[in-house]
Design an enzyme around this catalytic site. Structure first.
Site, PDB file in Angstrom:
ATOM      1  N   ASN A   1       5.299 -25.655  20.953  1.00 26.05           N
ATOM      2  CA  ASN A   1       6.288 -26.451  20.238  1.00 26.05           C
ATOM      3  C   ASN A   1       7.228 -27.100  21.249  1.00 26.05           C
ATOM      4  OD1 ASN A   1       8.171 -27.433  18.349  1.00 26.05           O
ATOM      5  ND2 ASN A   1       9.358 -25.538  18.495  1.00 26.05           N
TER       6      ASN A   1
ATOM      7  N   LEU B   1      20.565 -30.778  20.718  1.00 24.36           N
ATOM      8  CA  LEU B   1      21.070 -29.400  20.828  1.00 24.36           C
ATOM      9  C   LEU B   1      21.487 -29.118  22.261  1.00 24.36           C
ATOM     10  CD1 LEU B   1      18.331 -27.511  18.759  1.00 24.36           C
ATOM     11  CD2 LEU B   1      20.349 -28.747  17.967  1.00 24.36           C
ATOM     12  N   ALA B   2      22.783 -28.880  22.437  1.00 22.65           N
ATOM     13  CA  ALA B   2      23.284 -28.706  23.804  1.00 22.65           C
ATOM     14  C   ALA B   2      24.409 -27.678  23.853  1.00 22.65           C
ATOM     15  CB  ALA B   2      23.771 -30.049  24.348  1.00 22.65           C
TER      16      ALA B   2
ATOM     17  N   ASN C   1      14.133 -24.136  31.343  1.00 23.53           N
ATOM     18  CA  ASN C   1      14.894 -22.901  31.141  1.00 23.53           C
ATOM     19  C   ASN C   1      15.288 -22.261  32.466  1.00 23.53           C
ATOM     20  OD1 ASN C   1      14.666 -23.073  28.323  1.00 23.53           O
ATOM     21  ND2 ASN C   1      12.660 -22.092  28.382  1.00 23.53           N
TER      22      ASN C   1
ATOM     23  N   ASN D   1      34.157 -61.870  64.919  1.00 19.73           N
ATOM     24  CA  ASN D   1      33.395 -60.968  65.775  1.00 19.73           C
ATOM     25  C   ASN D   1      34.282 -59.807  66.194  1.00 19.73           C
ATOM     26  OD1 ASN D   1      30.751 -60.789  67.474  1.00 19.73           O
ATOM     27  ND2 ASN D   1      32.446 -60.195  68.811  1.00 19.73           N
TER      28      ASN D   1
ATOM     29  N   ALA E   1      40.905 -57.682  74.794  1.00 21.31           N
ATOM     30  CA  ALA E   1      40.401 -56.308  74.748  1.00 21.31           C
ATOM     31  C   ALA E   1      41.517 -55.322  75.052  1.00 21.31           C
ATOM     32  CB  ALA E   1      39.262 -56.153  75.740  1.00 21.31           C
TER      33      ALA E   1
ATOM     34  N   TYR F   1      36.048 -48.924  63.100  1.00 25.80           N
ATOM     35  CA  TYR F   1      36.510 -48.510  61.778  1.00 25.80           C
ATOM     36  C   TYR F   1      37.332 -49.629  61.147  1.00 25.80           C
ATOM     37  CZ  TYR F   1      39.194 -46.397  58.057  1.00 25.80           C
ATOM     38  OH  TYR F   1      39.752 -46.153  56.840  1.00 25.80           O
TER      39      TYR F   1
ATOM     40  N   GLN G   1      29.430 -25.889  17.899  1.00 28.37           N
ATOM     41  CA  GLN G   1      28.831 -24.611  17.506  1.00 28.37           C
ATOM     42  C   GLN G   1      29.571 -23.531  18.295  1.00 28.37           C
ATOM     43  OE1 GLN G   1      24.919 -23.692  19.001  1.00 28.37           O
ATOM     44  NE2 GLN G   1      24.419 -22.338  17.300  1.00 28.37           N
TER      45      GLN G   1
ATOM     46  N   ARG H   1      18.877 -18.158  31.565  1.00 28.41           N
ATOM     47  CA  ARG H   1      17.739 -18.035  32.491  1.00 28.41           C
ATOM     48  C   ARG H   1      17.865 -18.930  33.717  1.00 28.41           C
ATOM     49  NH1 ARG H   1      13.613 -18.910  27.572  1.00 28.41           N
ATOM     50  NH2 ARG H   1      15.502 -19.944  26.811  1.00 28.41           N
TER      51      ARG H   1
END
Ligand code: UD1
Ligand code: CA
Length: 456
Positions: free
Chosen positions: A170, A8-9, A227, A376, A422, A365, A73, A15
């Site tokens: 229940n 049941l969903a 709930n 490296n 570099a 990055y 439903q 609430r």
């Protein structure tokens, strides 16, 4: 015996005060309704029908991968009405139908199996799951006769003073004989305080017809229905402790279980150690002998044996054996890091493959790239993968030495056994065995400081 399940969903769950349907709120990283579906499957129930209504499209989208069927439903007139909406699904079926609420995610596999076994061995028409609780406020009460036989369920709001004192609640989890259920549904009315068609009334109806009704009493922790946000937090804590306990029992060390967050579907090998504030999410798989140090988040990723991860974020990626990641690394989706690799501090990797034994130690990055093994990367290398419109690819061969502060402007290729000086900005292919220097030559101007009157 043929078995199927209804979940049941369809309710909004007023609430819980949310814009998204209640059953999609997550417990330990997984939607409540998906916990319930997975619980059914653990109990070997394949034929699962989910009753949807409020937010139907959303619920469908989030549950689709689990190959369930749906009943709609349209108006939420109560749990009994919801089950009636599955008439088409139940039509012509004979056997046992399990009915579970989609907001009760914590039922153990063993409990579900016990419920089925008890129901079928006793030839019951209906069997419910209940629990004894100190404070049953809000839950339906199980009303039994002087011999302890279940008579009916009375909803909290419909209870008289005597019934309010009953502390057997229940769980909203049942087994029904399919034909007896379909008959009983015809007789349910909405003559109650909430004006709803209650599924709970089906128990009393079956009983009144002289058919066998039974109950299996289990722990409250099995049955908790969510709930409110407070109950959501309670469910989260119960499941977190349960999951942590399973990993501890499997030989995983948790330095501080209270601050370790492991998703319901995460797999961890033995002798792995998790430090505080580790968050493992989704379909993550961690190998054996790994060390996951503080403040690490790993989602939908594979970490192979012996890897060490410290204070890093890894998403939808793979990290190979004995590789070190972090501290403070960010591995973004679709990355694959090889074995014995070092990914150091402030390194970001995106949609890139990094070969075995390669070192990317700091402030770098790498995005949209294929990097070979034994390379490296000097400090501060940037793969310039985006030209403002499109992403391009960079390919780097094996054993390349990328000097500090290099820009690799994509698309570009760097061959095996190469060196880049570099500070170079590389825009053209570097062929195998070459050294590339792409920067202005240094020039010193003699006595410049004094000439300018800047000498102190
Ligand atoms: C229900 C039970 C109560 C039990 C409790 C356990 C009834 C009448 N009451 O109460 O005895 O103690 O669960 O947690 O069954 N739903 C629909 N369509 C509807 C109404 C509800 O699909 O028209 C779904 C909801 O989405 C939810 C589930 O049914 O997943 C339970 O509904 P909820 O309103 O939470 O029932 P409770 O008041 O908790
Ligand atoms: Ca509920």
């Amino acid at each position: 015996m043929y078995r199927c399940a209804l979940i049941l969903a369809a309710g909004q769950g007023t609430r819980i005060k949310s814009d998204i349907p209640k059953v999609l709120h997550k417990v330990c990283g997984k939607e409540m309704v998906n916990h319930v579906i997975d619980n059914m499957r653990k109990a070997s129930i394949e034929d699962v029908n989910v009753i949807i209504g409020k937010g139907a499209e959303l619920v469908k989208k989030e549950t689709e991968s689990r190959k369930v069927s749906y009943s709609l439903q349209e108006e939420q007139l109560g749990t009994g009405h919801a089950v009636k909406c599955a008439a088409e699904f139940l039509k012509g079926k004979k056997g046992t139908v399990l009915i579970f609420a989609g907001d009760a995610p914590l039922t153990k596999e063993t409990t579900i199996k016990e419920l089925i076994k008890y129901h079928e061995e006793n030839n019951n028409s209906a069997t419910l799951l209940s629990a004894l609780v100190e404070d049953p406020t809000g839950y339906g009460r199980i009303i039994r006769d002087e011999n302890g036989q279940v008579l009916k369920i009375v909803e909290h709001k419909d209870c008289n003073e005597e019934e309010l004192k009953v502390n057997e609640m229940n769980a909203a989890m049942y087994c029904f004989d399919i034909e007896d259920l379909v008959n009983a549904l015809e007789k349910i009315s909405n003559d109650n305080v909430q004006g709803e068609y209650y599924l709970t009334d089906a128990i009393g109806i079956v009983k009144e017809e002289g058919k066998k009704v039974g109950a299996v009493v289990t722990d409250y922790e099995d049955t908790i229905g969510v709930n409110s946000r407070a109950q959501l937090a309670e469910a989260e804590e119960i499941l977190r402790n349960r999951i942590n306990r399973i990993h501890l029992d499997n030989g995983v060390t948790l330095i501080d279980p209270r601050s370790t967050y492991i998703g319901a579907d995460v797999v961890i090998g033995k002798d792995t150690i998790l430090y505080p504030n580790t968050i493992l999410e989704g379909n993550t798989k961690i190998g054996q002998r790994c060390t996951i140090l503080q403040n690490t988040r790993i989602k939908d990723s594979i970490i192979e044996n012996g890897a060490t991860i410290e204070s890093s974020v890894i998403l939808e990626s793979k990290v190979g054996e004995n590789t070190n990641v972090g501290p403070f690394a960010y591995i973004r989706p679709e990355s694959s890091i090889g074995n014995n690799v070092k990914i150091g501090d402030f390194v970001e990797i995106k949609k890139a493959n990094i070969g075995n034994e390669t070192k990317v130690a700091h402030l770098t990055y790498i995005g949209d790239a294929e990097v070979g093994s034994g390379c490296n990367f000097g400090c501060g290398t940037v793969v310039v993968n985006y030209d403002g419109k499109k992403k391009h690819k960079t390919i780097i061969g094996d054993n390349s030495f990328i000097g500090c502060n290099t820009n690799l402007v994509s698309p570009v290729k760097v061959g095996d056994n190469t060196y880049i000086a570099a500070g170079s900005t590389i825009t053209n292919e570097v062929s195998e065995g070459d050294l590339a220097i792409a920067r202005a030559k240094q020039r010193n101007i003699k006595g410049w400081v004094e000439k300018k009157g800047l000498k102190k």
